[in-house]
Design an enzyme around this catalytic site. Sequence first.
Site, PDB file in Angstrom:
ATOM      1  N   HIS A 198      13.001 -16.048  -5.650  1.00 33.51           N
ATOM      2  CA  HIS A 198      13.871 -14.925  -5.289  1.00 33.51           C
ATOM      3  C   HIS A 198      14.915 -14.654  -6.363  1.00 33.51           C
ATOM      4  O   HIS A 198      15.368 -13.533  -6.537  1.00 33.51           O
ATOM      5  CB  HIS A 198      14.510 -15.174  -3.921  1.00 33.51           C
ATOM      6  CG  HIS A 198      13.517 -14.994  -2.819  1.00 33.51           C
ATOM      7  ND1 HIS A 198      12.918 -16.038  -2.184  1.00 33.51           N
ATOM      8  CD2 HIS A 198      12.966 -13.867  -2.310  1.00 33.51           C
ATOM      9  CE1 HIS A 198      12.048 -15.568  -1.305  1.00 33.51           C
ATOM     10  NE2 HIS A 198      12.055 -14.257  -1.353  1.00 33.51           N
ATOM     11  N   ARG A 305      14.334  -6.022   1.690  1.00 35.69           N
ATOM     12  CA  ARG A 305      14.619  -7.420   2.054  1.00 35.69           C
ATOM     13  C   ARG A 305      16.028  -7.458   2.644  1.00 35.69           C
ATOM     14  O   ARG A 305      17.009  -7.496   1.892  1.00 35.69           O
ATOM     15  CB  ARG A 305      14.570  -8.311   0.808  1.00 35.69           C
ATOM     16  CG  ARG A 305      13.205  -8.520   0.208  1.00 35.69           C
ATOM     17  CD  ARG A 305      13.295  -9.496  -0.965  1.00 35.69           C
ATOM     18  NE  ARG A 305      11.992  -9.938  -1.411  1.00 35.69           N
ATOM     19  CZ  ARG A 305      11.324  -9.392  -2.424  1.00 35.69           C
ATOM     20  NH1 ARG A 305      11.826  -8.389  -3.099  1.00 35.69           N
ATOM     21  NH2 ARG A 305      10.153  -9.873  -2.769  1.00 35.69           N
ATOM     22  N   ARG A 341      12.229  -4.915   6.553  1.00 37.26           N
ATOM     23  CA  ARG A 341      11.732  -6.226   6.982  1.00 37.26           C
ATOM     24  C   ARG A 341      12.867  -6.977   7.672  1.00 37.26           C
ATOM     25  O   ARG A 341      13.991  -7.012   7.165  1.00 37.26           O
ATOM     26  CB  ARG A 341      11.244  -7.029   5.768  1.00 37.26           C
ATOM     27  CG  ARG A 341      10.632  -8.354   6.181  1.00 37.26           C
ATOM     28  CD  ARG A 341      10.115  -9.120   4.997  1.00 37.26           C
ATOM     29  NE  ARG A 341      11.188  -9.627   4.173  1.00 37.26           N
ATOM     30  CZ  ARG A 341      10.987 -10.308   3.037  1.00 37.26           C
ATOM     31  NH1 ARG A 341       9.768 -10.528   2.609  1.00 37.26           N
ATOM     32  NH2 ARG A 341      11.999 -10.755   2.336  1.00 37.26           N
ATOM     33  N   GLU A 440       1.447 -13.532   4.557  1.00 34.23           N
ATOM     34  CA  GLU A 440       1.959 -14.351   3.458  1.00 34.23           C
ATOM     35  C   GLU A 440       1.765 -15.845   3.715  1.00 34.23           C
ATOM     36  O   GLU A 440       2.261 -16.677   2.962  1.00 34.23           O
ATOM     37  CB  GLU A 440       3.428 -14.020   3.165  1.00 34.23           C
ATOM     38  CG  GLU A 440       4.367 -14.112   4.337  1.00 34.23           C
ATOM     39  CD  GLU A 440       5.793 -13.703   3.997  1.00 34.23           C
ATOM     40  OE1 GLU A 440       6.142 -13.625   2.808  1.00 34.23           O
ATOM     41  OE2 GLU A 440       6.571 -13.472   4.942  1.00 34.23           O
ATOM     42  N   ASN A 463       3.845 -13.433  -3.007  1.00 31.03           N
ATOM     43  CA  ASN A 463       4.759 -14.471  -3.517  1.00 31.03           C
ATOM     44  C   ASN A 463       4.650 -15.722  -2.657  1.00 31.03           C
ATOM     45  O   ASN A 463       4.537 -16.836  -3.162  1.00 31.03           O
ATOM     46  CB  ASN A 463       6.213 -13.978  -3.501  1.00 31.03           C
ATOM     47  CG  ASN A 463       6.371 -12.664  -4.213  1.00 31.03           C
ATOM     48  OD1 ASN A 463       5.526 -12.301  -5.008  1.00 31.03           O
ATOM     49  ND2 ASN A 463       7.432 -11.934  -3.918  1.00 31.03           N
ATOM     50  N   ASP A 464       4.702 -15.511  -1.359  1.00 28.65           N
ATOM     51  CA  ASP A 464       4.580 -16.671  -0.470  1.00 28.65           C
ATOM     52  C   ASP A 464       3.130 -17.056  -0.242  1.00 28.65           C
ATOM     53  O   ASP A 464       2.833 -18.239  -0.075  1.00 28.65           O
ATOM     54  CB  ASP A 464       5.280 -16.394   0.867  1.00 28.65           C
ATOM     55  CG  ASP A 464       6.770 -16.642   0.748  1.00 28.65           C
ATOM     56  OD1 ASP A 464       7.140 -17.677   0.155  1.00 28.65           O
ATOM     57  OD2 ASP A 464       7.560 -15.811   1.210  1.00 28.65           O
ATOM     58  N   ARG A 474       7.593 -22.071  -5.050  1.00 31.04           N
ATOM     59  CA  ARG A 474       7.731 -20.969  -6.011  1.00 31.04           C
ATOM     60  C   ARG A 474       9.002 -21.048  -6.840  1.00 31.04           C
ATOM     61  O   ARG A 474       9.137 -20.350  -7.836  1.00 31.04           O
ATOM     62  CB  ARG A 474       7.598 -19.606  -5.309  1.00 31.04           C
ATOM     63  CG  ARG A 474       8.638 -19.348  -4.276  1.00 31.04           C
ATOM     64  CD  ARG A 474       8.244 -18.188  -3.369  1.00 31.04           C
ATOM     65  NE  ARG A 474       8.869 -16.939  -3.739  1.00 31.04           N
ATOM     66  CZ  ARG A 474       9.029 -15.922  -2.922  1.00 31.04           C
ATOM     67  NH1 ARG A 474       8.602 -15.987  -1.676  1.00 31.04           N
ATOM     68  NH2 ARG A 474       9.617 -14.827  -3.320  1.00 31.04           N
ATOM     69  N   CYS A 511       3.006  -6.062  -1.093  1.00 28.36           N
ATOM     70  CA  CYS A 511       4.388  -5.969  -1.569  1.00 28.36           C
ATOM     71  C   CYS A 511       4.828  -7.196  -2.372  1.00 28.36           C
ATOM     72  O   CYS A 511       5.986  -7.313  -2.726  1.00 28.36           O
ATOM     73  CB  CYS A 511       5.343  -5.737  -0.401  1.00 28.36           C
ATOM     74  SG  CYS A 511       5.454  -7.145   0.696  1.00 28.36           S
TER      75      CYS A 511
HETATM   76  C1  PEP Z   1       6.306 -12.226  -0.597  1.00 30.78           C
HETATM   77  O1  PEP Z   1       6.365 -13.354  -0.107  1.00 30.78           O
HETATM   78  O2  PEP Z   1       5.374 -11.852  -1.327  1.00 30.78           O
HETATM   79  C2  PEP Z   1       7.366 -11.246  -0.327  1.00 30.78           C
HETATM   80  C3  PEP Z   1       7.258  -9.995  -0.718  1.00 30.78           C
HETATM   81  O3  PEP Z   1       8.469 -11.678   0.302  1.00 30.78           O
HETATM   82  P1  PEP Z   1       9.627 -12.530  -0.399  1.00 30.78           P
HETATM   83  O4  PEP Z   1       9.406 -12.494  -1.884  1.00 30.78           O
HETATM   84  O5  PEP Z   1      10.906 -11.919   0.012  1.00 30.78           O
HETATM   85  O6  PEP Z   1       9.432 -13.898   0.179  1.00 30.78           O
HETATM   86 MG    MG Z   2       7.765 -13.806   1.462  1.00 32.44          MG
END
Ligand code: PEP
Ligand code: MG
Length: 589
Positions: A198, A305, A341, A440, A463-464, A474, A511
């Site tokens: 993040h 977010r 979200r 995710e 990402n997750d 991550r 996303c």
């Molecule tokens: C993700 O996990 O891909 C996502 C978009 O959410 P975040 O990066 O806020 O965890």
């Molecule tokens: Mg996420």
Amino acid sequence: MNISKSEQIIIKGISGSPGICIGKAYIVDKEGVNITKRYPVSDVQVSKEIDRFKQAVSKAKNDHAKVINSLDKDLGENLNILETHMVLFKDKMLYGKTIETISNDKINAEWALRKVSRKVKAIFQQIDDIYLQARANDIVQVSDKIMSYLVGAQDIKISDINKRVIIVAHDLSPADASQIQLERVKGFVTDRGGKDSHTSIIAKALRIPSVLGLGFAMISVENDDILIVDGSSGTLIINPDEDTLFEYEERMVRFEEYRAGLERESHLPAITKDGISLNLMANIELVEEVVAAKDYGAVGIGLFRTEFLYLDLKRFPTEDELLCKYKELVELMNPQSVTIRTLDINGDKVNPYLTTIEEANPALGLRAVRFCLENEDIFITQLKAIFRAAAFGNIKLLIPMISCVEEIIQVKQIMNKAILELEHEDKIFNGDIPLGVMIEVPSAVMIAEHLADHVDFFSIGTNDLIQYSMAIDRSNSQVAHLYQALNPAILKMIKMTYDAAKKKGVDLVMCGEMAGDPMNIPVLVGMGLTDFSMNSISIPVVKRMIRDLDTKKARKSVEKIMTLKCSQEISDFIIEEYRDILPFGETDE
Ligand code: PEP
Ligand code: MG
């Protein structure tokens, strides 16, 4: 390592956000206090150490009292936490024991304090009581405060930095990064952090170069050292020699020209060479990012977010405060859609004022929807604000971290409660908005068809999804090499989600940051995905890639790619096939 300060040092890390900046180092010591063990030889020295400790406690306590006095008395629970800290400064277990340890072990105050606070923390954590475990967190925070006075480290507030500098830190939390004032900070580098953490997402949103996961930048840099941060390649150069400085000044100009060229085209539609129209939307963390999102050509906000508003406060925001932000956002974007979200707090997005839980594996803990289902009042407050804002524009509701069907059923029950409350209060609202879940977590992929029975759309959060599928944190630089968007396992999961969405007739958007990397566009478009949401800064470059792409060729590539066995083979194939249209830097390696 013993390095003369004039010597040029190059350290490789992980690209946090692209671009190059050159400037002076400004060290912010977060979590990185270096403490060494010393043995005072005489009794006089021992009593000096005890005096130093007592003075540090009294300074820390005075400052803490000032903070409490300056705060709003309506802070309730949060004020209680601060008042608890006040008592802990002189707690026997921390205060008494540290003095005893200095004198019994004949060691310096810092070492004694660290030894004692670790012991107390371990004792509390073994107790099977969530309240007492949370107290362990309080003790760590109080001892950190005392420690910073002992070592003379300033507790620098990122938002107070008032020089044009490059921040050097051991680590920056996403909340720290979001405090950066753009007109003051040119870029930042950190020892810790991973790809698509993040913190890197915030750096991209701020549009400043950053390099993360450097390992030992903090000990190699001194304040005012000249630094070059190459965020695109993930390189930090300390005290560059003249030739390097000259070379990077030129590279910086070329990169800025390239970026300006892309941005000039950002208003053009995202239509492939063979006429397929795609939707590129923006991921944002703050309402203030809307202007950039529009400038970069976003056709909606695909992911808002919402947690950053919470992270910046020392208490939970009220329904009206949330409404005010959401309403401003939808009105700015109208008639385009805004996907809000719900709170994705905890994991790496923590604020000690809001949650005191201490978890061994926060990413696998009470994060996101799990936290909201446990804290129904906080969840209902947010849902009510979202439904009220939906009366003013085009909102979609997105739930993060869904891992089983029961959770979405529970969410819907709470949504109904929120709607009933709004009806009862006679408020203007719109509760009939599209509902989606983030895909995710691997289990969500496997049960996507069942989830589809309860929702209107899926949003793939790569990402997750990568973090949880590949079992890599991550934000951990040690395992960043395993963070592979193009791993066949990840591509198969995206395909499964796409197939489930198509079969059940629900909409699908991606996303995660994967969508913002032009390298991944042929395979995603080739699979059939049409809707993407990404960091605004990536929109122009992805748009250019799309405009040069032929979907028939992309579909053929996917057939081949799905037979390949590892991410290296897949990226080699993409570079080979798309060399002529991949943008700046993508084919350099
Ligand atoms: C993700 O996990 O891909 C996502 C978009 O959410 P975040 O990066 O806020 O965890
Ligand atoms: Mg996420």
